[in-house]
Design a protein around this motif. Structure first.
Motif, PDB file in Angstrom:
ATOM      1  N   UNK A  49       6.373   3.004   0.515  1.00  0.00           N
ATOM      2  CA  UNK A  49       6.358   1.563   0.763  1.00  0.00           C
ATOM      3  C   UNK A  49       5.042   1.190   1.439  1.00  0.00           C
ATOM      4  N   UNK A  50       4.339   0.204   0.893  1.00  0.00           N
ATOM      5  CA  UNK A  50       3.107  -0.290   1.496  1.00  0.00           C
ATOM      6  C   UNK A  50       3.473  -1.305   2.578  1.00  0.00           C
ATOM      7  N   UNK A  51       3.473  -0.874   3.841  1.00  0.00           N
ATOM      8  CA  UNK A  51       3.873  -1.701   4.972  1.00  0.00           C
ATOM      9  C   UNK A  51       2.866  -2.823   5.198  1.00  0.00           C
ATOM     10  N   UNK A  52       3.321  -4.064   5.066  1.00  0.00           N
ATOM     11  CA  UNK A  52       2.454  -5.260   5.123  1.00  0.00           C
ATOM     12  C   UNK A  52       1.322  -5.164   4.091  1.00  0.00           C
ATOM     13  N   UNK A  53       1.572  -4.423   3.022  1.00  0.00           N
ATOM     14  CA  UNK A  53       0.567  -4.187   1.995  1.00  0.00           C
ATOM     15  C   UNK A  53      -0.240  -2.922   2.220  1.00  0.00           C
ATOM     16  N   UNK A  77       6.987   0.133  -3.521  1.00  0.00           N
ATOM     17  CA  UNK A  77       7.564  -1.041  -2.861  1.00  0.00           C
ATOM     18  C   UNK A  77       6.470  -1.717  -2.042  1.00  0.00           C
ATOM     19  N   UNK A  78       6.409  -3.036  -2.117  1.00  0.00           N
ATOM     20  CA  UNK A  78       5.496  -3.816  -1.285  1.00  0.00           C
ATOM     21  C   UNK A  78       6.294  -4.503  -0.183  1.00  0.00           C
ATOM     22  N   UNK A  79       5.889  -4.292   1.060  1.00  0.00           N
ATOM     23  CA  UNK A  79       6.553  -4.883   2.216  1.00  0.00           C
ATOM     24  C   UNK A  79       5.732  -6.044   2.751  1.00  0.00           C
ATOM     25  N   UNK A  80       6.410  -7.117   3.169  1.00  0.00           N
ATOM     26  CA  UNK A  80       5.733  -8.217   3.847  1.00  0.00           C
ATOM     27  C   UNK A  80       6.706  -8.926   4.779  1.00  0.00           C
ATOM     28  N   UNK A 251       0.701   9.615   9.286  1.00  0.00           N
ATOM     29  CA  UNK A 251       0.093  10.941   9.164  1.00  0.00           C
ATOM     30  C   UNK A 251       0.948  11.829   8.264  1.00  0.00           C
ATOM     31  N   UNK A 252       0.313  12.887   7.761  1.00  0.00           N
ATOM     32  CA  UNK A 252       1.023  13.844   6.914  1.00  0.00           C
ATOM     33  C   UNK A 252       2.157  14.515   7.698  1.00  0.00           C
ATOM     34  N   UNK A 253       1.897  14.836   8.950  1.00  0.00           N
ATOM     35  CA  UNK A 253       2.910  15.518   9.764  1.00  0.00           C
ATOM     36  C   UNK A 253       4.138  14.642   9.953  1.00  0.00           C
ATOM     37  N   UNK A 267       7.708   4.454   4.783  1.00  0.00           N
ATOM     38  CA  UNK A 267       7.110   3.139   4.969  1.00  0.00           C
ATOM     39  C   UNK A 267       5.825   3.359   5.755  1.00  0.00           C
ATOM     40  N   UNK A 268       4.682   3.061   5.136  1.00  0.00           N
ATOM     41  CA  UNK A 268       3.415   3.507   5.698  1.00  0.00           C
ATOM     42  C   UNK A 268       2.342   2.426   5.656  1.00  0.00           C
ATOM     43  N   UNK A 269       1.460   2.454   6.662  1.00  0.00           N
ATOM     44  CA  UNK A 269       0.290   1.597   6.683  1.00  0.00           C
ATOM     45  C   UNK A 269      -0.837   2.171   5.826  1.00  0.00           C
ATOM     46  N   UNK A 270      -0.684   3.408   5.360  1.00  0.00           N
ATOM     47  CA  UNK A 270      -1.741   4.075   4.594  1.00  0.00           C
ATOM     48  C   UNK A 270      -1.172   4.666   3.306  1.00  0.00           C
TER      49      UNK A 270
END
Length: 309
Positions: A49-53, A77-80, A251-253, A267-270
């Protein structure tokens, strides 16, 4: 609008993630989705999921940011976030005030739709690439741009907006394509009664005392804080709620931990980086398995017995 995007390895990501065109022919999408309308039934086993894009990669909650995440194909998934203007117009915005992400100040709810036309986002200097200022979109604009092309996740920051959001989603035939998110299980219950897909997010502190199995009759997606204790994440995974995804992973971890504990979404910012790395690791694992199988077949053809530990 994006003028340039300079992410290292973007060309490699395109080949690793294996992008293709959607039936609309306007943007690349992951191959595993096929060509039909995008509903939650089409989501892969592990969902990104792209968190806030993808707020570490693009201007958050912007049309250009969402479009960039969509075209890269590294999130399914796109989150906004959504707020309500003074005249009842739902808009895409996270904070209660304009101060942090725009050139203006004051409360979002103090503006009407006409005044919203004058708001301009202020892209962060630390973002990769070069971005122009733009107006934050309305919810209707995002639904019209992406509805049916990709699964969407919107957070109803103002519970009063629920009926209006439901109307926008239903009018476009997107009730199986949009998760409506809230921190309040009571709002999720209302959204469920309106025929919407429901999502509840919970903080690590809340998860210490949560009993999410009580929500399983009306919550479609449980969105858990990756910083929660192992026991709390495990209880969420075993709650009976169909989907348990973890936020906000960078992060990967962090990703590997929540997936190992049974979460099926990140759900990630990256999303560009994490999904690309995950795709590369999966490709490398498949290649290793295929090499081992080829070696075993060759050994059998030579009449040798394969070595077994």
């Amino acid at each position: 609008m994006v003028t340039t995007i300079a992410l290292t390895g973007l060309a490699t990501a395109a080949s690793v993630v294996a992008l293709t065109l959607t039936a609309h022919g306007t943007a690349p999408m992951p191959l595993e989705w096929g060509t039909g309308p995008m509903t939650v039934a089409a989501l892969p086993r592990i969902t990104y999921v792209a968190h806030r894009g993808g707020a570490h990669e693009v201007p958050e909650n912007s049309m250009s940011g969402l479009m960039t995440a969509y075209r890269r194909g590294t999130a399914q998934v796109l989150d906004f976030d959504t707020r309500l203007l003074r005249d009842g117009t739902p808009v895409v915005f996270h904070d209660e005030t304009l101060n942090r992400t725009t050139y203006l100040g004051g409360e979002v709810r103090g503006l009407d739709a006409r005044e919203w036309q004058g708001v301009r986002l202020r892209p962060r200097d630390v973002l990769p690439g070069s971005w122009r200022s733009e107006r934050p979109p309305t919810v209707a604009e995002v639904l019209d741009r992406f509805g049916g092309r990709i699964v969407l996740m919107l957070e109803a920051k103002d519970p009063r907006s629920l009926d209006r959001l439901a109307g926008l989603i239903r009018a476009r035939g997107l009730t199986r394509s949009v998760f409506v998110n809230s921190n309040d299980p009571g709002v999720a219950r209302r959204a469920h009664r309106l025929g919407l897909l429901t999502q509840v997010w919970r903080s690590a502190r809340q998860m210490r005392t949560d009993r999410p199995e009580r929500w399983r009759s009306y919550v479609d997606l449980l969105d858990v804080d990756h910083r929660a204790r192992d026991a709390d994440l495990t209880r969420a995974v075993n709650s009976g709620i169909a989907r348990v995804w973890a936020h906000t992973v960078v992060t990967d971890t962090q990703r590997d931990r929540v997936l190992a504990l049974g979460c099926t979404g990140v759900i990630t910012d990256a999303p560009g980086r994490l999904a690309r790395i995950a795709a590369l690791e999966a490709w490398q694992a498949r290649e290793a398995r295929q090499d081992a199988q080829r070696d075993a077949r060759r050994a059998l053809q030579r009449g040798a017995r394969p070595w077994r530990a």
